[in-house]
Design an enzyme around this catalytic site. Sequence first.
Site, PDB file in Angstrom:
ATOM      1  N   GLU A 110       0.802  -1.220   0.000  1.00  0.00           N
ATOM      2  CA  GLU A 110       0.000   0.000   0.000  1.00  0.00           C
ATOM      3  C   GLU A 110       0.838   1.275   0.000  1.00  0.00           C
ATOM      4  OE1 GLU A 110      -2.680  -1.307   3.323  1.00  0.00           O
ATOM      5  OE2 GLU A 110      -4.199  -1.211   1.756  1.00  0.00           O
ATOM      6  N   GLU A 146      -4.459  -9.833   0.069  1.00  0.00           N
ATOM      7  CA  GLU A 146      -5.181  -9.804   1.346  1.00  0.00           C
ATOM      8  C   GLU A 146      -6.638 -10.118   1.041  1.00  0.00           C
ATOM      9  OE1 GLU A 146      -4.499  -6.145   3.557  1.00  0.00           O
ATOM     10  OE2 GLU A 146      -2.355  -6.197   3.081  1.00  0.00           O
TER      11      GLU A 146
END
Lengths: 626, 305
Positions: free
Chosen positions: A466, A534
């Site tokens: 991220e 994820e």
Amino acid sequence: MDKIVWLDDPEIYRVNQIDSHSDHVCYASKEESERGKSTLSQSLNGSWSFLYSVNAKVRPKEFYKADFDSTGFDEIQVPKHIELAGYDRVHYINTMYPWEGSEYRRPPYTLGKDTLEKGMFSEAEYNPVGSYIKKFDLDQGMIGKDISIKFHGVEQAFYVWLNGVFIGYGEDSFTPSEFDLSPEIQEKENILCVEVHKRSTAAFLEDQDFFRFFGIFRDVELVARPKLHVEDLWIQPVLTNLESGRINLRVQTKSKVNKGKICCIIKNQDNHIIHESEEVFSETIQFSEVIVSNPNLWDNTNPYLYWLELLVKTDTEEVVEYIKYPFGFRKIEIHQGVMQLNGKRLVINGVNRHEWSPYNGRVIGEAENRGDIETCKKNHINSVRTSHYPFQIPWYYLCDQNGIYVMAETNMESHGSWQKMDQIEPSYNVPGDIPQWRGAVLDRARTQYYLLRNHTSILFWSLGNESYAGENIRLMHEFYKNADEERLVHYEGNFHNPDYEESISDIKSRMYAKPLEIKEYLDNEPKKPFILCEYMHNMGNSLGGMKAYMELLDRYEMYQGGYIWDFIDQALYVYDEISKKQVLRYGGDFGDRPSDYEFSGNGILFANREEKPAMQEVRYYYGKYK
Amino acid sequence: MENINKELSIIYGDVTLGLKGDDFHYIFSYAKGGLESLKKQGQEWLYRIPMPTFWRATTDNDRGNGFSYASAMWMGADMFLRCISKYVKINGEEIPFPAAPENNKYSNNENAKEVEITFIYETSTVPKTSVSVSYTVLPSGEIKIHMHYKGKDNLPGLPVLGMRFVLMEKADGYKYEGLSGETYPDRMEGGAYGVHQVEGLPVTPYLVPQECGMHMKTRWAEVERNNQSIKFRGKDEFAFSCLPYTSQELENATHMEELPLPRRTVMVIANKVRGVGGIDSWGSKPGKDYEIPGDQDYTLQFSVK
């Protein structure tokens, strides 16, 4: 120039550090290796003198000087997070930078600025400092040899002095920082001084969703280099095809003399020698290629390992160094759009893991590592993403031995620089395209790569988590691709910046995509195999609907599984005066604000490593699709 | 074999209806609007009257996807339900409601093969709806319970729909035939079907206490205390949780140690349970199949003995 301003400068992230190299352990003899204790290494873990200061201005600036009077210093254990030793404060926060609401900061060189703003960290009112002093004598086996010091993990920026002399500086919290101490080291009464700063510009790159700690939180060791020493080894077991393999072995040495030889023995798992050769000792030793016909292949169900043994000898046959390293034959590749391991479609039944203990935070040991591997094996978890930083080195050996596929993630997350209030808002994103941030992130990639490249278990290099996407991350991608032909590169953050769809990541990776969104990708001429780095956010009582994801495996070859978020709840045991019990506490319970509270608890294990009820579902599906 | 000639003794009280058999004694309260006493072999099991339940404690995912907000009125409805009417049937025939002075016509020697008492509840939701609960008591002591929820347009989705029994003491444990472990409609493939024994009343120690301990696809569940037990058996498969806390107690705590000392048993027999979800914890809902729309009718049938 006062070194303290390095805290403010993204272009200064390592000073005088030894280049990253393989993580092999050197022993003075084979017998030592069998006993498991090297005389070429000396642990400096234990009790150190310590002083806490709230900021750099009030720290004891001259504490590193040989005549400094450290009366009044406390004692602290190494390794330990300073916050868990009773100083500063415990703080959990997810994507926001930890100074949110307290300090106004923008990463240097963003928003069009071309000059460095001094004092952002070095002059901050709140930026705690830990001043550490350790006095030590050299162990017998270390005397007379070149000595370096390895800090396996220091968060987040630190300066080192030995016997009053400045040694070096480091930032990357989750990989070893190694410095040569040889010029200054004495047999006795060495004074090692380490000044650790809670925040530096590295903080912009280490915005992981975790408790925000600082201090020396992994082992510190001295490493001795015998007169002939293997500094780096690179074992490349390559499968030509499934019936034939070859081993390329290259060794870099670092020695005072270069007269000697190096003997290479390769054994199979049954301890039978399958190859033996000897080369003349030199700076770079390229062994002749070793051909292995019908090699046993390494995978999750049969993690077959061969062993390399290196004996470094003088011309008079005296063994001065012995190294033993496991490796396996396996091939990870993308074939007609599908990831294959050893020619078979790979299914990732994975989990993201933070290193965690409810007693000591990210200071964990062998028991936690071994227990976690057992949990994986028992529940058919075949892959672990090291979210979002390199783990302690023993972890990778355990994965090699147990057939756990590792997605090795570079220590980087800059979430707070591009996502604000749930919106994509990369106005001051780092590393972005900014030249002044390039060195630091490439260094992180390089360090992880050279440290870990011999681990068979690593199938993927991951660029970080991220951090959005820009030129600098593309260059990280390029680095891994150029350095390593035998592994795939993974990154998810280009999803938010489609300009980099083609140029970053071998795999199409998403997080928390809904089953329908995944179908949509796979039904429309997908270019890359798809994984979820994820998924199944297991916060509290969750993990419903796993079926919809698992069934995609039946329907689409190019859907190749995912990594559950995540392995273990991050919560800390605290003694509760009211219930008179040890209880688990989470973000916000420490007076830490702003916080993201219980968002730290998303594990398929509770913080105390008991399995959550959802585990039976994980075990069922990962078993069914193994 | 049950003695088929056996009959129930009926005590037509002014405020309650008492029913007795060999080793049981039940009292239904007109005033409280439900079953006030369930005694077997002289031992009282009930703490308060069983009531329809509409609330399971919200999970992190419920909070993240806004379900708690959207459906909050069900928590109030769960806590503050009103009984608006009741009627009694003897051997299948409705009788004039036997409160005073109507009951003056009875004696201390009244019997029947079957007694049914029905309570109609009205919810505090907007719009209101009604739930009926019928208890049919047989001479064997078996109580058959029939609950019916009447769906209404514009009612938000429910987190759970069932009956809640708060038992007097904390049970020693429970046994059930159904799926192993804690299961939900969207997380039960891994559960192994069989008879399972659970010691104590474990509360799953989620960091923030929340809905937990549900068991899907259950045939029967037996709560044990002092070597005695009461057994819940479904006409069809049902779900249940057996915890020392009400959903409100769980809802209120932010840490495990804030939960009260466990002293009672809260048995929830559910017809419908909302799934827990799992895609993410900040917006995604459980799939449509795992939600409980408020505008549909639901029926739950089970027995207690």
